[in-house]
Structures are given as C-alpha cells and as structure tokens.
Design a protein around this motif. Structure first.
Motif, mmCIF file in Angstrom:
data_model
loop_
_atom_site.group_PDB
_atom_site.id
_atom_site.type_symbol
_atom_site.label_atom_id
_atom_site.label_comp_id
_atom_site.label_asym_id
_atom_site.label_seq_id
_atom_site.Cartn_x
_atom_site.Cartn_y
_atom_site.Cartn_z
ATOM 1 N N SER A 50 0.831 -1.217 0.076
ATOM 2 C CA SER A 50 -0.229 0.138 -0.178
ATOM 3 C C SER A 50 0.826 1.615 -0.014
ATOM 4 O O SER A 50 1.731 1.229 0.557
ATOM 5 C CB SER A 50 -0.742 -0.182 1.221
ATOM 6 O OG SER A 50 -1.585 0.968 1.136
ATOM 7 N N THR A 57 -3.294 0.563 -3.940
ATOM 8 C CA THR A 57 -2.534 -1.000 -3.407
ATOM 9 C C THR A 57 -2.628 -1.653 -4.408
ATOM 10 O O THR A 57 -2.261 -1.871 -5.587
ATOM 11 C CB THR A 57 -3.864 -1.609 -2.271
ATOM 12 O OG1 THR A 57 -5.199 -1.961 -3.337
ATOM 13 C CG2 THR A 57 -4.204 -0.882 -1.779
ATOM 14 N N TYR A 59 -0.817 -6.475 -5.151
ATOM 15 C CA TYR A 59 -1.095 -7.317 -5.309
ATOM 16 C C TYR A 59 -0.366 -8.545 -5.594
ATOM 17 O O TYR A 59 -0.343 -8.214 -7.456
ATOM 18 C CB TYR A 59 -2.376 -7.939 -4.689
ATOM 19 C CG TYR A 59 -3.067 -7.186 -4.031
ATOM 20 C CD1 TYR A 59 -3.981 -6.078 -4.403
ATOM 21 C CD2 TYR A 59 -3.770 -7.632 -2.830
ATOM 22 C CE1 TYR A 59 -4.926 -5.691 -3.312
ATOM 23 C CE2 TYR A 59 -4.117 -6.897 -1.461
ATOM 24 C CZ TYR A 59 -4.560 -5.615 -2.421
ATOM 25 O OH TYR A 59 -5.035 -5.131 -1.254
ATOM 26 N N LYS A 64 -4.167 -12.375 -6.042
ATOM 27 C CA LYS A 64 -4.986 -11.072 -6.056
ATOM 28 C C LYS A 64 -6.059 -11.749 -6.172
ATOM 29 O O LYS A 64 -6.361 -12.828 -6.302
ATOM 30 C CB LYS A 64 -5.276 -10.445 -7.421
ATOM 31 C CG LYS A 64 -5.476 -9.174 -7.603
ATOM 32 C CD LYS A 64 -4.492 -8.817 -9.196
ATOM 33 C CE LYS A 64 -3.887 -8.847 -9.119
ATOM 34 N NZ LYS A 64 -2.948 -8.152 -10.150
ATOM 35 N N SER A 67 -6.931 -11.723 -1.246
ATOM 36 C CA SER A 67 -5.985 -10.509 0.069
ATOM 37 C C SER A 67 -6.634 -9.176 -0.296
ATOM 38 O O SER A 67 -6.692 -8.632 -1.045
ATOM 39 C CB SER A 67 -4.870 -10.951 -0.200
ATOM 40 O OG SER A 67 -4.312 -12.484 0.024
ATOM 41 N N THR A 68 -6.824 -8.132 0.828
ATOM 42 C CA THR A 68 -6.936 -6.903 1.223
ATOM 43 C C THR A 68 -5.914 -6.420 2.426
ATOM 44 O O THR A 68 -5.897 -6.986 2.978
ATOM 45 C CB THR A 68 -8.312 -6.751 1.475
ATOM 46 O OG1 THR A 68 -9.466 -7.636 0.735
ATOM 47 C CG2 THR A 68 -8.351 -4.929 1.664
ATOM 48 N N SER A 70 -4.968 -2.673 3.747
ATOM 49 C CA SER A 70 -5.271 -1.926 4.477
ATOM 50 C C SER A 70 -4.412 -1.360 5.632
ATOM 51 O O SER A 70 -4.031 -2.021 6.032
ATOM 52 C CB SER A 70 -6.759 -1.930 4.997
ATOM 53 O OG SER A 70 -7.023 -3.317 5.995
#
Length: 128
Positions: A50, A57, A59, A64, A67-68, A70
C-alpha cells in the motif's frame, strides 16, 4: 523504528486470517507498507503493498482477489486480510515499511530491497 507482525496461525484450506502489523517509532502515514512471505529455501516474495496514503494498492497474482491490504492510521497498524487460504499460502509473513520515493511504485514495492524496515514475521500454516 519498530514493526510487530501478528495474527498468524494454523488454519484449514478455505479459512481466513487477518494479519496485523503494529508500527511505532516513525510517522506511519509517511511510509509505504508491504507484506512479503518466505518459505524455507526460497527467496522472500512479494504479497501486497500500500502506498503511504493508501491511494494505491498492489498484489501478487497469487493472492489477488483473495487478499486485501489496508491501513488504520489512527492505530498505526497495517492489515492484511487473507481469505480462501490455500496450502501454498503457508509461509512466514513479514510486514515492511519504506519512505523511498518510487518513480514506478507498481514495480518498486514488489522488491524486498526497497524496504528499509521489517517486522519479525508471523507464521501462517494452511492445512489441506
């Protein structure tokens, strides 16, 4: 500068995990943040990143859609939410931070050598 990763554990395939990275000793909002993982005998590989302001963001193809990444700026914490985990996600996960200025961040954040500060790692084990 200190990064403290946590949240790893033993889960079954298809489960979710939420990894956290508590940052201290630097201005969190001025640093890009990344997650990498490593298995025995292999190079550390990029997972997600990030930008410092969360404007962008990035990945790895392998995570991809599952997942996230933050950031909670109030708590100086980075988060990696991982869903639909697979056995091949088993690794030690590291969070990292850098204030490097990238001319091409989509490329720069994928390189471990771009990051100056690293957490100690948290182990994720996914059983089949």
């Amino acid at each position: 500068v200190q990064l403290q990763a946590s949240g790893g554990g033993l889960v079954q395939a298809g489960d979710s995990l939420r990894l956290s990275c508590a940052a201290s000793g630097f201005t969190f909002s001025r640093y890009h943040m990344g997650w990498f993982r490593q298995t025995p005998g292999n190079e550390r590989e990029f997972v997600a990143a990030s930008t410092r302001d969360s404007y962008a963001t990035y990945y790895a193809d392998s995570v991809k859609g599952r997942s996230t990444i933050s950031r909670d700026y109030a708590k100086n914490t980075g988060i990696l939410q991982m869903d639909s985990l697979k056995p091949e996600d088993t690794a030690i996960y590291y969070c990292a931070a850098t204030n490097k200025a990238f001319s091409a961040p989509q490329l720069g954040v994928r390189a471990p050598e771009s990051f100056a500060y690293w957490g100690q790692g948290t182990l994720v084990t996914v059983s089949s």
